[in-house]
Design a protein around this motif. Structure first.
Motif, short mmCIF file in Angstrom:
data_model
loop_
_atom_site.label_atom_id
_atom_site.label_comp_id
_atom_site.label_asym_id
_atom_site.label_seq_id
_atom_site.Cartn_x
_atom_site.Cartn_y
_atom_site.Cartn_z
N GLY A 150 0.81 -1.21 0.00
CA GLY A 150 0.00 0.00 0.00
C GLY A 150 0.85 1.27 0.00
N LEU A 151 2.08 1.18 -0.54
CA LEU A 151 2.95 2.35 -0.60
C LEU A 151 2.68 3.12 -1.90
N ASP A 152 2.93 4.41 -1.87
CA ASP A 152 2.61 5.27 -3.00
C ASP A 152 3.74 5.25 -4.04
N ALA A 153 3.53 4.46 -5.09
CA ALA A 153 4.55 4.31 -6.14
C ALA A 153 4.75 5.59 -6.94
N GLU A 154 3.79 6.51 -6.85
CA GLU A 154 3.91 7.78 -7.57
C GLU A 154 4.92 8.71 -6.91
N ASN A 155 5.20 8.43 -5.64
CA ASN A 155 6.09 9.30 -4.88
C ASN A 155 7.54 8.77 -4.93
N PRO A 156 8.42 9.47 -5.66
CA PRO A 156 9.80 8.97 -5.83
C PRO A 156 10.51 8.73 -4.49
N GLU A 157 10.26 9.58 -3.50
CA GLU A 157 10.94 9.39 -2.21
C GLU A 157 10.53 8.09 -1.54
N VAL A 158 9.24 7.78 -1.65
CA VAL A 158 8.73 6.53 -1.08
C VAL A 158 9.37 5.32 -1.79
N VAL A 159 9.45 5.40 -3.10
CA VAL A 159 10.02 4.30 -3.88
C VAL A 159 11.49 4.10 -3.51
N VAL A 160 12.25 5.18 -3.49
CA VAL A 160 13.68 5.09 -3.20
C VAL A 160 13.90 4.57 -1.77
N ALA A 161 13.06 5.02 -0.83
CA ALA A 161 13.19 4.58 0.56
C ALA A 161 12.90 3.09 0.72
N SER A 162 12.16 2.52 -0.22
CA SER A 162 11.81 1.10 -0.11
C SER A 162 12.91 0.18 -0.63
N LEU A 163 13.89 0.74 -1.35
CA LEU A 163 14.91 -0.09 -1.99
C LEU A 163 15.70 -0.99 -1.03
N PRO A 164 16.12 -0.47 0.15
CA PRO A 164 16.88 -1.34 1.05
C PRO A 164 16.08 -2.56 1.53
N GLU A 165 14.74 -2.45 1.51
CA GLU A 165 13.91 -3.57 1.95
C GLU A 165 13.52 -4.50 0.81
N PHE A 166 13.97 -4.18 -0.39
CA PHE A 166 13.56 -4.98 -1.55
C PHE A 166 14.38 -6.27 -1.58
N VAL B 134 4.71 -0.34 -13.32
CA VAL B 134 6.16 -0.52 -13.39
C VAL B 134 6.88 0.76 -13.83
N ARG B 135 6.26 1.48 -14.75
CA ARG B 135 6.92 2.69 -15.28
C ARG B 135 7.24 3.69 -14.16
N LEU B 136 6.43 3.70 -13.12
CA LEU B 136 6.65 4.64 -12.01
C LEU B 136 7.96 4.36 -11.27
N VAL B 137 8.34 3.09 -11.21
CA VAL B 137 9.61 2.77 -10.55
C VAL B 137 10.77 2.81 -11.56
N ALA B 138 10.49 2.37 -12.81
CA ALA B 138 11.55 2.24 -13.82
C ALA B 138 12.11 3.60 -14.25
N ARG B 139 11.33 4.68 -14.03
CA ARG B 139 11.78 6.02 -14.47
C ARG B 139 12.80 6.63 -13.52
N LEU B 140 12.97 6.07 -12.32
CA LEU B 140 13.82 6.70 -11.31
C LEU B 140 15.28 6.23 -11.39
N PRO B 141 16.22 7.17 -11.57
CA PRO B 141 17.64 6.80 -11.70
C PRO B 141 18.15 5.99 -10.50
N GLU B 142 17.67 6.32 -9.28
CA GLU B 142 18.13 5.57 -8.09
C GLU B 142 17.73 4.12 -8.17
N VAL B 143 16.51 3.88 -8.67
CA VAL B 143 16.03 2.51 -8.83
C VAL B 143 16.88 1.79 -9.88
N ARG B 144 17.15 2.47 -11.00
CA ARG B 144 17.89 1.84 -12.08
C ARG B 144 19.30 1.47 -11.64
N SER B 145 19.96 2.35 -10.89
CA SER B 145 21.34 2.02 -10.49
C SER B 145 21.34 0.92 -9.42
#
Ligand code: C5P
Length: 224
Positions: free
Chosen positions: A49-65, A98-109
């Motif tokens: 239930g996290l907001d994928a539209e919010n880049p900060e939320v997406v990036v903050a979730s990376l360590p838990e992925f 998927v596009r919401l996460v794939a567009r973020l450089p932090e996610v890609r790296s």
């Protein structure tokens, strides 16, 4: 000896996944589906239930992925933590996010680093890696670099045959819209320097796998 890396990029509906898997099987190589990682991350955000539209939320979730993928072409699976998401990540509600996460450089790296670790650690002599930016970003120094294309018409027909109950018009619009969004992030419609284009428009599945295997065989002959 150096590990053989076969990098394959291409648009949605080009048959990339099945062809890459088929080529890996034929070559006795491992198989890495990078799109599955982007899909799995989108799945995790939706699931929690996290907001994928919010880049900060997406990036903050990376360590838990906590992502795991089967690289044996005969035992493909995708997991996020304890959850098997092999089927769930293909659902339309994931595909459209998927596009919401794939567009973020932090996610890609972050994911690129993960892919490079997976490539390095596979026990097989070679690996087929498939996605949108494999020939250009993830593995630009791959042994073989291939752009798998097909006419838009052929891609639409293949996709609508896969998706039961869908019409060619709806599938066509979804494909075009996803490719448009993805193209803004990475160029996978044009072959980069040194990349071999395999056009599957007039080829069946077996012929496309053979065409890919030939490109790999040729590169290995040249290298040795
Ligand atoms: O290949 P697949 O259709 O499973 O990819 C799903 C999505 O993941 C693509 O539409 C794209 O947004 C993203 N992707 C990416 N880079 C890759 C692989 C996939 O951005 N290397």
């Amino acid at each position: 000896t150096e590990k053989i890396v076969v990098a394959i990029d291409g648009p949605a509906g080009s048959g990339k996944s099945s062809v890459s898997k088929g080529a890996a099987r034929e070559l006795g190589f491992a198989y890495l589906d990078t799109g599955a990682a982007y899909r799995a991350l989108a799945w995790m955000l939706l699931d929690r239930g996290l907001d994928a539209e919010n880049p900060e939320v997406v990036v903050a979730s990376l360590p838990e992925f906590d992502f795991a993928i089967g690289t044996d072409p005969d035992h493909y699976f995708v997991k996020v933590g304890p959850d098997d998401v092999t089927i769930a990540i293909r659902e339309p509600w994931v595909t459209s996010e998927v596009r919401l996460v794939a567009r973020l450089p932090e996610v890609r790296s972050h994911l690129t680093a993960l892919f490079r670790r997976t490539i390095a650690s596979t026990p097989r002599p070679g690996i087929v890696v498939e996605g949108r930016d494999i020939t250009t970003v993830v593995a630009p120094d791959a042994t073989s670099r291939i752009l798998l294309t097909a006419s838009e018409d052929a891609r639409m027909k293949r996709r609508s045959a896969e998706i039961v109950g869908s019409t060619a018009a709806v599938v066509g619009e979804q494909l075009r819209s996803r490719d448009r969004a993805d193209s803004r992030v990475v160029d996978f419609m044009n072959a980069a320097d040194g990349v071999t284009t395999v056009d599957s428009t007039e080829l069946d599945f077996g012929q496309t796998v053979q065409a890919v295997v030939e490109v790999v065989t040729l590169a290995r002959t040249k290298a040795s």
